[in-house]
Design a protein around this motif. Structure first.
Motif, mmCIF file in Angstrom:
data_model
loop_
_atom_site.group_PDB
_atom_site.id
_atom_site.type_symbol
_atom_site.label_atom_id
_atom_site.label_comp_id
_atom_site.label_asym_id
_atom_site.label_seq_id
_atom_site.Cartn_x
_atom_site.Cartn_y
_atom_site.Cartn_z
ATOM 1 N N SER A 1 0.851 -1.189 0.000
ATOM 2 C CA SER A 1 0.000 0.000 0.000
ATOM 3 C C SER A 1 0.888 1.241 0.000
ATOM 4 O O SER A 1 2.075 1.175 0.357
ATOM 5 N N PRO A 2 0.354 2.403 -0.375
ATOM 6 C CA PRO A 2 1.140 3.639 -0.273
ATOM 7 C C PRO A 2 1.617 3.928 1.146
ATOM 8 O O PRO A 2 2.658 4.554 1.336
ATOM 9 N N PHE A 3 0.873 3.475 2.151
ATOM 10 C CA PHE A 3 1.301 3.669 3.529
ATOM 11 C C PHE A 3 2.630 2.947 3.785
ATOM 12 O O PHE A 3 3.527 3.464 4.440
ATOM 13 N N GLY A 4 2.737 1.732 3.241
ATOM 14 C CA GLY A 4 3.987 0.996 3.381
ATOM 15 C C GLY A 4 5.104 1.595 2.570
ATOM 16 O O GLY A 4 6.237 1.725 3.049
ATOM 17 N N MET A 5 4.811 1.998 1.317
ATOM 18 C CA MET A 5 5.842 2.592 0.472
ATOM 19 C C MET A 5 6.359 3.897 1.059
ATOM 20 O O MET A 5 7.556 4.207 0.967
ATOM 21 N N THR A 6 5.480 4.671 1.683
ATOM 22 C CA THR A 6 5.908 5.922 2.310
ATOM 23 C C THR A 6 6.937 5.675 3.394
ATOM 24 O O THR A 6 7.950 6.376 3.486
ATOM 25 N N ARG A 7 6.718 4.670 4.219
ATOM 26 C CA ARG A 7 7.670 4.365 5.283
ATOM 27 C C ARG A 7 9.006 3.882 4.708
ATOM 28 O O ARG A 7 10.068 4.225 5.225
ATOM 29 N N ILE A 8 8.925 3.091 3.641
ATOM 30 C CA ILE A 8 10.147 2.592 3.009
ATOM 31 C C ILE A 8 10.990 3.737 2.475
ATOM 32 O O ILE A 8 12.198 3.827 2.735
ATOM 33 N N ARG A 9 10.356 4.638 1.742
ATOM 34 C CA ARG A 9 11.112 5.733 1.127
ATOM 35 C C ARG A 9 11.528 6.784 2.154
ATOM 36 O O ARG A 9 12.586 7.406 2.022
ATOM 37 N N ASN A 10 10.728 6.986 3.185
ATOM 38 C CA ASN A 10 11.146 7.896 4.253
ATOM 39 C C ASN A 10 12.388 7.360 4.954
ATOM 40 O O ASN A 10 13.326 8.115 5.255
ATOM 41 N N PHE A 11 12.403 6.049 5.214
ATOM 42 C CA PHE A 11 13.579 5.449 5.839
ATOM 43 C C PHE A 11 14.792 5.624 4.946
ATOM 44 O O PHE A 11 15.894 5.947 5.426
ATOM 45 N N GLU A 12 14.603 5.441 3.647
ATOM 46 C CA GLU A 12 15.724 5.548 2.717
ATOM 47 C C GLU A 12 16.276 6.961 2.678
ATOM 48 O O GLU A 12 17.492 7.173 2.760
ATOM 49 N N TYR A 13 15.409 7.981 2.557
ATOM 50 C CA TYR A 13 15.976 9.332 2.480
ATOM 51 C C TYR A 13 16.472 9.832 3.826
ATOM 52 O O TYR A 13 17.377 10.672 3.891
ATOM 53 N N ARG B 1 18.573 11.216 12.877
ATOM 54 C CA ARG B 1 17.617 12.212 13.373
ATOM 55 C C ARG B 1 16.274 11.965 12.708
ATOM 56 O O ARG B 1 16.186 11.334 11.664
ATOM 57 N N VAL B 2 15.210 12.484 13.316
ATOM 58 C CA VAL B 2 13.883 12.355 12.733
ATOM 59 C C VAL B 2 13.772 13.269 11.516
ATOM 60 O O VAL B 2 14.096 14.458 11.581
ATOM 61 N N ILE B 3 13.359 12.714 10.406
ATOM 62 C CA ILE B 3 13.015 13.520 9.225
ATOM 63 C C ILE B 3 11.594 13.147 8.838
ATOM 64 O O ILE B 3 11.334 12.016 8.418
ATOM 65 N N GLU B 4 10.673 14.063 8.995
ATOM 66 C CA GLU B 4 9.273 13.760 8.742
ATOM 67 C C GLU B 4 9.015 13.495 7.259
ATOM 68 O O GLU B 4 9.755 13.947 6.390
ATOM 69 N N TRP B 5 7.955 12.769 7.021
ATOM 70 C CA TRP B 5 7.525 12.432 5.665
ATOM 71 C C TRP B 5 7.187 13.696 4.888
ATOM 72 O O TRP B 5 6.460 14.566 5.365
ATOM 73 N N LYS B 6 7.740 13.839 3.702
ATOM 74 C CA LYS B 6 7.408 14.965 2.841
ATOM 75 C C LYS B 6 7.648 14.580 1.386
ATOM 76 O O LYS B 6 8.442 13.680 1.084
ATOM 77 N N LYS B 7 6.949 15.256 0.488
ATOM 78 C CA LYS B 7 7.130 15.012 -0.929
ATOM 79 C C LYS B 7 8.365 15.741 -1.407
ATOM 80 O O LYS B 7 8.558 16.927 -1.110
ATOM 81 N N LEU B 8 9.225 15.031 -2.152
ATOM 82 C CA LEU B 8 10.490 15.593 -2.611
ATOM 83 C C LEU B 8 10.473 15.781 -4.121
ATOM 84 O O LEU B 8 9.833 15.016 -4.855
ATOM 85 N N SER B 9 11.193 16.779 -4.585
ATOM 86 C CA SER B 9 11.316 17.016 -6.016
ATOM 87 C C SER B 9 12.253 15.987 -6.642
ATOM 88 O O SER B 9 13.014 15.305 -5.945
ATOM 89 N N ASN B 10 12.213 15.879 -7.978
ATOM 90 C CA ASN B 10 13.125 14.968 -8.672
ATOM 91 C C ASN B 10 14.576 15.287 -8.354
ATOM 92 O O ASN B 10 15.393 14.384 -8.141
ATOM 93 N N THR B 11 14.914 16.569 -8.335
ATOM 94 C CA THR B 11 16.301 16.963 -8.089
ATOM 95 C C THR B 11 16.732 16.582 -6.680
ATOM 96 O O THR B 11 17.863 16.148 -6.459
ATOM 97 N N ARG B 12 15.835 16.728 -5.715
ATOM 98 C CA ARG B 12 16.173 16.334 -4.345
ATOM 99 C C ARG B 12 16.335 14.822 -4.236
ATOM 100 O O ARG B 12 17.241 14.332 -3.552
ATOM 101 N N LEU B 13 15.467 14.081 -4.901
ATOM 102 C CA LEU B 13 15.623 12.624 -4.905
ATOM 103 C C LEU B 13 16.921 12.226 -5.603
ATOM 104 O O LEU B 13 17.566 11.247 -5.223
#
Length: 316
Positions: A112-124, A217-229
Protein backbone atom coordinates in the motif's frame (compact mmCIF):
# COMPACT_ATOMS: atom_id res chain seq x y z
CA UNK A 1 23.32 -9.76 -6.43
CA UNK A 2 24.59 -9.22 -2.92
CA UNK A 3 22.39 -10.69 -0.23
CA UNK A 4 20.48 -8.13 1.86
CA UNK A 5 21.47 -7.93 5.50
CA UNK A 6 19.66 -10.61 7.46
CA UNK A 7 17.43 -9.06 10.15
CA UNK A 8 17.09 -12.37 11.92
CA UNK A 9 20.80 -12.48 12.68
CA UNK A 10 20.92 -8.84 13.76
CA UNK A 11 22.33 -8.09 17.18
CA UNK A 12 19.75 -7.60 19.88
CA UNK A 13 16.91 -9.82 18.64
CA UNK A 14 14.44 -11.30 21.07
CA UNK A 15 12.69 -13.97 18.98
CA UNK A 16 9.75 -14.39 21.35
CA UNK A 17 6.55 -13.96 19.25
CA UNK A 18 3.54 -12.23 20.81
CA UNK A 19 0.38 -11.90 18.72
CA UNK A 20 -0.78 -11.43 15.13
CA UNK A 21 -0.56 -7.88 13.80
CA UNK A 22 -2.51 -6.04 11.14
CA UNK A 23 -2.29 -2.62 9.57
CA UNK A 24 -4.84 -0.16 10.90
CA UNK A 25 -4.91 2.57 8.27
CA UNK A 26 -5.70 0.66 5.08
CA UNK A 27 -8.95 1.56 3.38
CA UNK A 28 -11.46 -1.04 2.28
CA UNK A 29 -12.10 -2.40 -1.19
CA UNK A 30 -15.07 -2.05 -3.50
CA UNK A 31 -18.57 -2.93 -2.25
CA UNK A 32 -18.96 -6.69 -2.36
CA UNK A 33 -15.22 -7.26 -2.39
CA UNK A 34 -12.59 -6.78 -5.06
CA UNK A 35 -10.86 -3.61 -6.17
CA UNK A 36 -12.53 -0.40 -7.38
CA UNK A 37 -12.35 0.54 -11.05
CA UNK A 38 -9.99 3.06 -12.62
CA UNK A 39 -10.53 6.76 -11.87
CA UNK A 40 -7.16 8.12 -13.01
CA UNK A 41 -7.68 10.34 -16.07
CA UNK A 42 -5.60 9.85 -19.19
CA UNK A 43 -4.32 13.42 -18.85
CA UNK A 44 -3.40 12.73 -15.22
CA UNK A 45 -1.53 9.61 -16.26
CA UNK A 46 0.34 11.43 -19.05
CA UNK A 47 1.35 14.23 -16.68
CA UNK A 48 2.52 11.75 -14.05
CA UNK A 49 4.72 9.84 -16.49
CA UNK A 50 6.30 13.11 -17.63
CA UNK A 51 6.69 14.57 -14.14
CA UNK A 52 8.49 11.53 -12.69
CA UNK A 53 10.67 11.09 -15.78
CA UNK A 54 9.47 7.53 -16.32
CA UNK A 55 11.89 5.81 -18.74
CA UNK A 56 10.09 5.28 -22.04
CA UNK A 57 11.49 1.77 -22.41
CA UNK A 58 9.59 0.72 -19.25
CA UNK A 59 6.42 0.72 -21.34
CA UNK A 60 4.04 2.47 -18.95
CA UNK A 61 0.50 2.08 -20.30
CA UNK A 62 -2.85 3.57 -19.38
CA UNK A 63 -5.50 0.99 -18.37
CA UNK A 64 -8.65 0.31 -20.33
CA UNK A 65 -11.96 1.72 -19.17
CA UNK A 66 -13.32 -0.36 -16.30
CA UNK A 67 -9.94 -1.87 -15.39
CA UNK A 68 -8.88 -2.45 -11.79
CA UNK A 69 -5.56 -3.18 -10.15
CA UNK A 70 -5.84 -6.89 -11.06
CA UNK A 71 -6.31 -6.34 -14.79
CA UNK A 72 -2.72 -5.81 -15.92
CA UNK A 73 -2.11 -7.16 -19.45
CA UNK A 74 0.09 -10.23 -19.83
CA UNK A 75 3.73 -9.33 -19.21
CA UNK A 76 2.86 -6.17 -17.26
CA UNK A 77 2.46 -5.41 -13.55
CA UNK A 78 0.23 -3.02 -11.66
CA UNK A 79 1.63 0.21 -10.27
CA UNK A 80 -0.27 2.55 -7.96
CA UNK A 81 0.03 6.17 -9.08
CA UNK A 82 0.30 7.31 -5.46
CA UNK A 83 3.69 5.56 -5.21
CA UNK A 84 5.06 8.31 -7.47
CA UNK A 85 3.37 11.15 -5.62
CA UNK A 86 3.75 11.60 -1.89
CA UNK A 87 5.55 8.24 -1.58
CA UNK A 88 8.54 9.56 -3.60
CA UNK A 89 9.09 6.37 -5.61
CA UNK A 90 10.96 6.51 -8.92
CA UNK A 91 12.09 3.90 -11.41
CA UNK A 92 14.46 2.16 -11.70
CA UNK A 93 14.15 0.89 -8.15
CA UNK A 94 17.01 1.49 -5.78
CA UNK A 95 18.91 -1.56 -4.55
CA UNK A 96 17.41 -0.96 -1.10
CA UNK A 97 13.80 -1.11 -2.30
CA UNK A 98 14.49 -4.15 -4.52
CA UNK A 99 16.28 -5.96 -1.66
CA UNK A 100 13.39 -5.18 0.70
CA UNK A 101 10.78 -6.59 -1.68
CA UNK A 102 12.86 -9.73 -2.09
CA UNK A 103 13.51 -10.15 1.63
CA UNK A 104 9.85 -9.80 2.62
CA UNK A 105 8.79 -11.84 -0.46
CA UNK A 106 6.42 -9.10 -1.59
CA UNK A 107 5.28 -8.14 -5.04
CA UNK A 108 5.44 -4.36 -5.42
CA UNK A 109 1.73 -4.22 -6.29
CA UNK A 110 0.92 -5.78 -2.89
CA UNK A 111 2.34 -2.79 -1.02
CA UNK A 112 0.00 0.00 0.00
CA UNK A 113 1.14 3.64 -0.27
CA UNK A 114 1.30 3.67 3.53
CA UNK A 115 3.99 1.00 3.38
CA UNK A 116 5.84 2.59 0.47
CA UNK A 117 5.91 5.92 2.31
CA UNK A 118 7.67 4.36 5.28
CA UNK A 119 10.15 2.59 3.01
CA UNK A 120 11.11 5.73 1.13
CA UNK A 121 11.15 7.90 4.25
CA UNK A 122 13.58 5.45 5.84
CA UNK A 123 15.72 5.55 2.72
CA UNK A 124 15.98 9.33 2.48
CA UNK A 125 16.46 9.66 6.23
CA UNK A 126 19.45 7.34 6.08
CA UNK A 127 20.92 9.00 2.99
CA UNK A 128 20.52 12.46 4.46
CA UNK A 129 22.92 11.41 7.25
CA UNK A 130 25.28 9.39 5.03
CA UNK A 131 23.99 6.03 6.30
CA UNK A 132 23.64 3.19 3.81
CA UNK A 133 20.05 1.87 4.22
CA UNK A 134 19.72 -1.90 4.59
CA UNK A 135 16.81 -4.28 5.03
CA UNK A 136 18.16 -5.35 8.41
CA UNK A 137 18.20 -1.79 9.70
CA UNK A 138 14.70 -1.12 8.36
CA UNK A 139 13.53 -4.23 10.23
CA UNK A 140 14.84 -2.75 13.49
CA UNK A 141 12.33 0.11 13.15
CA UNK A 142 9.32 -1.45 11.43
CA UNK A 143 7.05 -4.49 11.75
CA UNK A 144 5.33 -5.76 8.62
CA UNK A 145 1.51 -5.70 8.68
CA UNK A 146 -1.28 -6.87 6.38
CA UNK A 147 -4.85 -5.62 6.02
CA UNK A 148 -7.49 -5.72 3.28
CA UNK A 149 -5.16 -7.65 0.99
CA UNK A 150 -2.25 -5.17 1.13
CA UNK A 151 0.98 -5.08 3.10
CA UNK A 152 2.37 -2.16 5.06
CA UNK A 153 4.67 -1.49 8.03
CA UNK A 154 4.21 0.15 11.38
CA UNK A 155 6.74 1.39 13.89
CA UNK A 156 7.87 -1.17 16.42
CA UNK A 157 6.97 -0.50 20.04
CA UNK A 158 9.87 1.24 21.74
CA UNK A 159 11.83 1.92 18.55
CA UNK A 160 13.06 5.47 17.85
CA UNK A 161 10.56 7.54 15.88
CA UNK A 162 11.49 8.32 12.27
CA UNK A 163 8.26 9.88 10.99
CA UNK A 164 4.61 10.57 11.76
CA UNK A 165 2.35 8.04 10.00
CA UNK A 166 0.67 9.45 6.88
CA UNK A 167 -3.03 10.22 6.87
CA UNK A 168 -5.46 11.10 4.15
CA UNK A 169 -4.15 8.82 1.40
CA UNK A 170 -7.52 7.93 -0.09
CA UNK A 171 -8.85 6.46 -3.34
CA UNK A 172 -5.36 5.21 -4.22
CA UNK A 173 -6.70 1.87 -5.45
CA UNK A 174 -8.54 3.68 -8.27
CA UNK A 175 -5.38 5.38 -9.56
CA UNK A 176 -3.55 2.62 -11.34
CA UNK A 177 -1.43 2.03 -14.42
CA UNK A 178 0.74 -0.76 -15.79
CA UNK A 179 4.43 -1.13 -16.66
CA UNK A 180 6.46 -3.93 -18.17
CA UNK A 181 7.11 -6.58 -15.52
CA UNK A 182 10.79 -6.71 -16.49
CA UNK A 183 11.15 -3.02 -15.52
CA UNK A 184 10.79 -3.85 -11.81
CA UNK A 185 14.28 -5.33 -11.77
CA UNK A 186 13.61 -7.40 -8.64
CA UNK A 187 13.01 -11.10 -8.13
CA UNK A 188 9.64 -10.47 -6.56
CA UNK A 189 6.91 -12.92 -5.62
CA UNK A 190 3.31 -12.75 -4.47
CA UNK A 191 2.91 -13.22 -0.74
CA UNK A 192 -0.19 -14.93 0.64
CA UNK A 193 -2.28 -12.19 2.27
CA UNK A 194 -4.03 -14.75 4.49
CA UNK A 195 -0.81 -15.71 6.27
CA UNK A 196 -0.73 -14.70 9.92
CA UNK A 197 2.01 -12.17 10.64
CA UNK A 198 3.31 -12.51 14.17
CA UNK A 199 4.52 -9.56 16.20
CA UNK A 200 8.31 -9.66 16.56
CA UNK A 201 9.83 -8.34 19.77
CA UNK A 202 13.38 -7.02 19.52
CA UNK A 203 15.59 -4.98 21.78
CA UNK A 204 15.36 -1.20 21.46
CA UNK A 205 17.98 0.28 19.18
CA UNK A 206 20.49 2.40 21.10
CA UNK A 207 24.01 3.76 21.05
CA UNK A 208 26.50 0.90 20.91
CA UNK A 209 24.26 -1.47 18.95
CA UNK A 210 25.11 0.08 15.58
CA UNK A 211 27.77 2.69 14.88
CA UNK A 212 25.52 4.99 12.83
CA UNK A 213 22.78 5.37 15.42
CA UNK A 214 24.15 8.60 16.99
CA UNK A 215 23.95 10.31 13.56
CA UNK A 216 20.28 9.51 13.01
CA UNK A 217 17.62 12.21 13.37
CA UNK A 218 13.88 12.36 12.73
CA UNK A 219 13.02 13.52 9.22
CA UNK A 220 9.27 13.76 8.74
CA UNK A 221 7.52 12.43 5.66
CA UNK A 222 7.41 14.97 2.84
CA UNK A 223 7.13 15.01 -0.93
CA UNK A 224 10.49 15.59 -2.61
CA UNK A 225 11.32 17.02 -6.02
CA UNK A 226 13.12 14.97 -8.67
CA UNK A 227 16.30 16.96 -8.09
CA UNK A 228 16.17 16.33 -4.34
CA UNK A 229 15.62 12.62 -4.91
CA UNK A 230 18.53 12.70 -7.33
CA UNK A 231 20.98 14.31 -4.92
CA UNK A 232 19.82 11.79 -2.29
CA UNK A 233 20.78 8.98 -4.72
CA UNK A 234 17.17 7.81 -4.88
CA UNK A 235 16.51 8.34 -8.59
CA UNK A 236 18.33 8.52 -11.91
CA UNK A 237 17.47 11.59 -13.96
CA UNK A 238 17.15 12.02 -17.71
CA UNK A 239 19.60 14.95 -17.52
CA UNK A 240 23.02 15.13 -19.14
CA UNK A 241 25.52 12.77 -17.55
CA UNK A 242 28.01 15.62 -17.27
CA UNK A 243 26.13 17.42 -14.51
CA UNK A 244 25.80 16.85 -10.80
CA UNK A 245 23.53 18.06 -8.01
CA UNK A 246 24.69 19.95 -4.90
CA UNK A 247 22.91 21.29 -1.83
CA UNK A 248 23.73 24.95 -1.21
CA UNK A 249 22.85 27.43 1.48
CA UNK A 250 21.34 30.78 0.55
CA UNK A 251 24.85 32.21 0.93
CA UNK A 252 26.07 29.92 -1.85
CA UNK A 253 28.08 27.67 0.44
CA UNK A 254 27.79 23.90 0.00
CA UNK A 255 25.64 22.19 2.63
CA UNK A 256 25.13 18.67 3.96
CA UNK A 257 22.17 16.69 2.60
CA UNK A 258 20.27 16.81 5.89
CA UNK A 259 20.08 20.60 5.67
CA UNK A 260 17.39 20.26 2.99
CA UNK A 261 14.99 19.07 5.67
CA UNK A 262 15.69 21.78 8.26
CA UNK A 263 12.83 24.27 8.74
CA UNK A 264 15.32 27.17 8.58
CA UNK A 265 16.92 26.03 5.30
CA UNK A 266 16.63 28.81 2.72
CA UNK A 267 18.99 27.37 0.14
CA UNK A 268 18.28 24.98 -2.71
CA UNK A 269 19.54 22.01 -4.66
CA UNK A 270 21.43 23.19 -7.73
CA UNK A 271 22.44 21.35 -10.89
CA UNK A 272 25.99 22.29 -11.88
CA UNK A 273 28.33 21.26 -14.68
CA UNK A 274 31.01 18.70 -13.91
CA UNK A 275 34.68 19.52 -14.23
CA UNK A 276 36.44 17.98 -17.23
CA UNK A 277 38.00 15.27 -15.06
CA UNK A 278 34.85 14.65 -13.00
CA UNK A 279 32.42 11.81 -13.62
CA UNK A 280 28.77 12.77 -14.05
CA UNK A 281 26.45 12.15 -11.11
CA UNK A 282 24.32 9.58 -12.96
CA UNK A 283 27.39 7.43 -13.51
CA UNK A 284 28.59 7.96 -9.95
CA UNK A 285 25.34 6.70 -8.42
CA UNK A 286 24.34 4.08 -11.02
CA UNK A 287 25.36 1.17 -8.77
CA UNK A 288 22.72 2.37 -6.31
CA UNK A 289 19.96 1.11 -8.61
CA UNK A 290 18.68 -2.29 -9.72
CA UNK A 291 18.67 -1.81 -13.48
CA UNK A 292 16.57 -4.24 -15.54
CA UNK A 293 18.26 -6.34 -18.18
CA UNK A 294 18.11 -4.73 -21.62
CA UNK A 295 17.32 -8.06 -23.27
CA UNK A 296 14.37 -8.61 -20.96
CA UNK A 297 13.00 -5.14 -21.68
CA UNK A 298 13.10 -5.83 -25.42
CA UNK A 299 11.09 -9.07 -25.24
CA UNK A 300 7.90 -8.81 -27.29
CA UNK A 301 4.99 -9.20 -24.89
CA UNK A 302 1.84 -11.22 -25.67
CA UNK A 303 -1.32 -9.36 -26.58
CA UNK A 304 -4.53 -9.27 -24.60
CA UNK A 305 -5.51 -9.46 -20.97
CA UNK A 306 -3.37 -11.30 -18.50
CA UNK A 307 -2.98 -11.70 -14.77
CA UNK A 308 -0.49 -10.10 -12.41
CA UNK A 309 0.11 -13.31 -10.46
CA UNK A 310 2.61 -14.64 -13.03
CA UNK A 311 4.84 -11.68 -13.93
CA UNK A 312 7.83 -11.98 -16.28
CA UNK A 313 10.64 -10.68 -14.11
CA UNK A 314 14.33 -10.36 -14.87
CA UNK A 315 17.06 -8.55 -12.99
CA UNK A 316 20.78 -8.12 -12.74
Amino acid sequence: MAEPSNPHTAEGINPDPLSPVAAEEEEGGAPGGGLPVLKLSKAGFDNLITDVQMPQEYGAVYPQEGDTGVDAPAGYVTMWAEFFGDCNLRLPLTVFVADLLEWYKLHISQLSPFGMTRIRNFEYTCRAFDIEPTVGDFWRFYQMTVSMGFFSFHQRDGSPKLMTPPKGITKWKTKVFYIKAAAIGAEVTFRNVTDTIITETISVLKVGVVDWFPRLRVIEWKKLSNTRLWVLRMMLTRMSRKVRAVVREKSGEDAALWRMFDPDFKGKVEVVACADSEEGFNLTISDNFRLPELEAMEVELPQGKGTIDKPLLFYK
